[in-house]
Design a protein around this motif. Structure first.
Motif, PDB file in Angstrom:
ATOM      1  N   ILE A  79       0.987  -1.224   0.033  1.00  0.00           N
ATOM      2  CA  ILE A  79       0.112   0.009  -0.129  1.00  0.00           C
ATOM      3  C   ILE A  79       0.982   1.245  -0.028  1.00  0.00           C
ATOM      4  CG2 ILE A  79      -1.688   1.285   1.017  1.00  0.00           C
ATOM      5  CD1 ILE A  79      -2.691  -1.327   2.367  1.00  0.00           C
ATOM      6  N   ASN A  80       0.700   1.957  -0.988  1.00  0.00           N
ATOM      7  CA  ASN A  80       1.642   3.263  -1.249  1.00  0.00           C
ATOM      8  C   ASN A  80       0.961   4.450  -1.366  1.00  0.00           C
ATOM      9  OD1 ASN A  80       4.596   2.432  -1.362  1.00  0.00           O
ATOM     10  ND2 ASN A  80       3.535   0.808  -2.437  1.00  0.00           N
ATOM     11  N   TYR A  81       1.411   5.502  -0.742  1.00  0.00           N
ATOM     12  CA  TYR A  81       0.565   6.762  -0.904  1.00  0.00           C
ATOM     13  C   TYR A  81       1.535   7.805  -1.524  1.00  0.00           C
ATOM     14  CZ  TYR A  81      -1.307   4.966   3.648  1.00  0.00           C
ATOM     15  OH  TYR A  81      -2.018   4.252   4.616  1.00  0.00           O
ATOM     16  N   ALA A  82       0.747   8.904  -2.237  1.00  0.00           N
ATOM     17  CA  ALA A  82       1.690  10.015  -2.790  1.00  0.00           C
ATOM     18  C   ALA A  82       0.844  11.108  -2.917  1.00  0.00           C
ATOM     19  CB  ALA A  82       2.258   9.369  -4.218  1.00  0.00           C
ATOM     20  N   SER A  83       1.330  12.248  -2.819  1.00  0.00           N
ATOM     21  CA  SER A  83       0.528  13.380  -3.084  1.00  0.00           C
ATOM     22  C   SER A  83       1.074  14.244  -4.297  1.00  0.00           C
ATOM     23  CB  SER A  83       0.798  14.459  -2.011  1.00  0.00           C
ATOM     24  OG  SER A  83       0.150  15.603  -2.326  1.00  0.00           O
ATOM     25  N   ILE A  84       0.231  14.558  -5.222  1.00  0.00           N
ATOM     26  CA  ILE A  84       0.818  15.124  -6.680  1.00  0.00           C
ATOM     27  C   ILE A  84       0.575  16.368  -6.850  1.00  0.00           C
ATOM     28  CG2 ILE A  84       0.558  14.451  -9.167  1.00  0.00           C
ATOM     29  CD1 ILE A  84       1.711  12.300  -7.714  1.00  0.00           C
ATOM     30  N   VAL A 121       4.624  15.183  -4.458  1.00  0.00           N
ATOM     31  CA  VAL A 121       5.140  16.098  -3.450  1.00  0.00           C
ATOM     32  C   VAL A 121       5.701  15.270  -2.277  1.00  0.00           C
ATOM     33  CG1 VAL A 121       4.032  17.727  -1.713  1.00  0.00           C
ATOM     34  CG2 VAL A 121       3.277  17.634  -3.951  1.00  0.00           C
ATOM     35  N   TRP A 122       5.071  14.238  -1.865  1.00  0.00           N
ATOM     36  CA  TRP A 122       5.714  13.248  -0.956  1.00  0.00           C
ATOM     37  C   TRP A 122       5.278  11.863  -1.217  1.00  0.00           C
ATOM     38  CZ3 TRP A 122       2.089  10.693   1.816  1.00  0.00           C
ATOM     39  CH2 TRP A 122       0.598  10.933   1.974  1.00  0.00           C
ATOM     40  N   THR A 123       5.934  10.850  -0.786  1.00  0.00           N
ATOM     41  CA  THR A 123       5.805   9.652  -1.342  1.00  0.00           C
ATOM     42  C   THR A 123       6.174   8.563  -0.151  1.00  0.00           C
ATOM     43  OG1 THR A 123       6.144   8.017  -2.850  1.00  0.00           O
ATOM     44  CG2 THR A 123       8.095   9.290  -2.219  1.00  0.00           C
ATOM     45  N   SER A 124       5.138   7.767   0.095  1.00  0.00           N
ATOM     46  CA  SER A 124       5.539   6.398   1.155  1.00  0.00           C
ATOM     47  C   SER A 124       6.565   5.579   0.909  1.00  0.00           C
ATOM     48  CB  SER A 124       4.213   5.749   1.602  1.00  0.00           C
ATOM     49  OG  SER A 124       3.694   5.370   0.378  1.00  0.00           O
ATOM     50  N   THR A 125       7.973   5.838   0.885  1.00  0.00           N
ATOM     51  CA  THR A 125       8.889   4.965   0.613  1.00  0.00           C
ATOM     52  C   THR A 125       9.149   4.301   1.827  1.00  0.00           C
ATOM     53  OG1 THR A 125      10.227   6.708   1.877  1.00  0.00           O
ATOM     54  CG2 THR A 125      10.083   7.025  -0.564  1.00  0.00           C
TER      55      THR A 125
END
Length: 248
Positions: A120-125, A149-153
């Motif tokens: 499960i990965n998150y990102a703001s674009i 903008v940010w990402t769930s690495t």
């Protein structure tokens, strides 16, 4: 002649009974058909489980995207940007157990932790317009650049890296294309920002797993923030679950 006729008559009676008997034929037919019926039954059961898993993976992506998209800006109206932090991401991540309970049994069956059985990965674009005169209502992917903008690495990556990388603009892709960590559907490009949730799950059949390969189920959700112009990441008390990209 009479003994011969009597012998033939005595021999003919069991032959006629054998030819006229239906019990043996039915048993043979049942023995032949039973394995086929069992295969069809078990295959049908696995197909139903797969379809349900596919629906649930999509529901996980949609539900988490809705949770994150509801972040609100400060109440003093000092900015229209909202933020989420590591606690928010962990809370929404753990919601997958409730939305997709099959995950717990599947992980146990494979001797895995549940978070090691799903990605499960998150990102703001953020979309930035590259040409002020560019305006194509049907397809704005040529007018805007999609930046992460940010990402769930820091979330689990059991099937290889699926998080969206920083410093690499997202490419436009056909709306029907399979989800990709480096691309977005053309229809989402425009003067806005997005929360993107990418979920990947490998469906392993409960029966015949040694003979049939796992089936990859990938679903993504793209949602605009409800109350903010942009949802950024607050790195305060960050435990590494997410990374804020340069420039934001």
């Amino acid at each position: 002649m009479r003994p011969a006729r009597a012998f033939l008559a005595a021999l003919g009676r069991p032959i006629r009974r054998f030819l006229g008997a239906e019990r043996g034929v039915a048993a043979i037919e049942f023995a032949v058909i039973l394995p086929i019926l069992l295969v069809l039954l078990l295959t049908g059961t696995q197909v139903v489980i797969y379809i349900n898993a596919s629906r649930k993976v999509g529901q996980v992506a949609r539900s988490i995207s809705q949770m994150v998209s509801q972040a609100k800006p400060p109440s003093d109206n000092s900015t229209t940007t909202a933020t989420v932090n590591a606690l928010d991401l962990h809370f929404s991540f753990d919601a997958a157990m409730v939305i997709f309970p099959y995950l717990l049994n599947d992980a146990k069956r494979q001797n895995l932790s549940w978070w090691g059985d799903i990605s499960i990965n998150y990102a703001s674009i953020a979309f930035l317009k590259g040409n002020a005169t560019c305006n194509d209502p049907a397809d704005q992917s040529a007018c805007y650049t999609a930046n992460v903008v940010w990402t769930s690495t820091g979330t689990a990556q059991p099937y290889g890296a699926n998080y969206r990388p920083c410093s690499t603009p997202q490419l436009p892709a056909d709306n029907t294309a399979a989800p990709s960590r480096t691309a977005l559907p053309r229809s989402v490009f425009g003067p806005a920002t997005l929360i993107v949730i990418d979920v990947v799950f490998n469906f392993t059949p409960t029966l015949g797993s040694k003979f049939f390969p796992a089936i990859k189920i990938a679903r993504s959700a793209y949602v605009q923030p409800r109350y903010a112009s942009l949802i950024n990441y607050d790195t305060t008390n960050n435990d590494g679950i997410a990374t804020k990209c340069p420039g934001y």
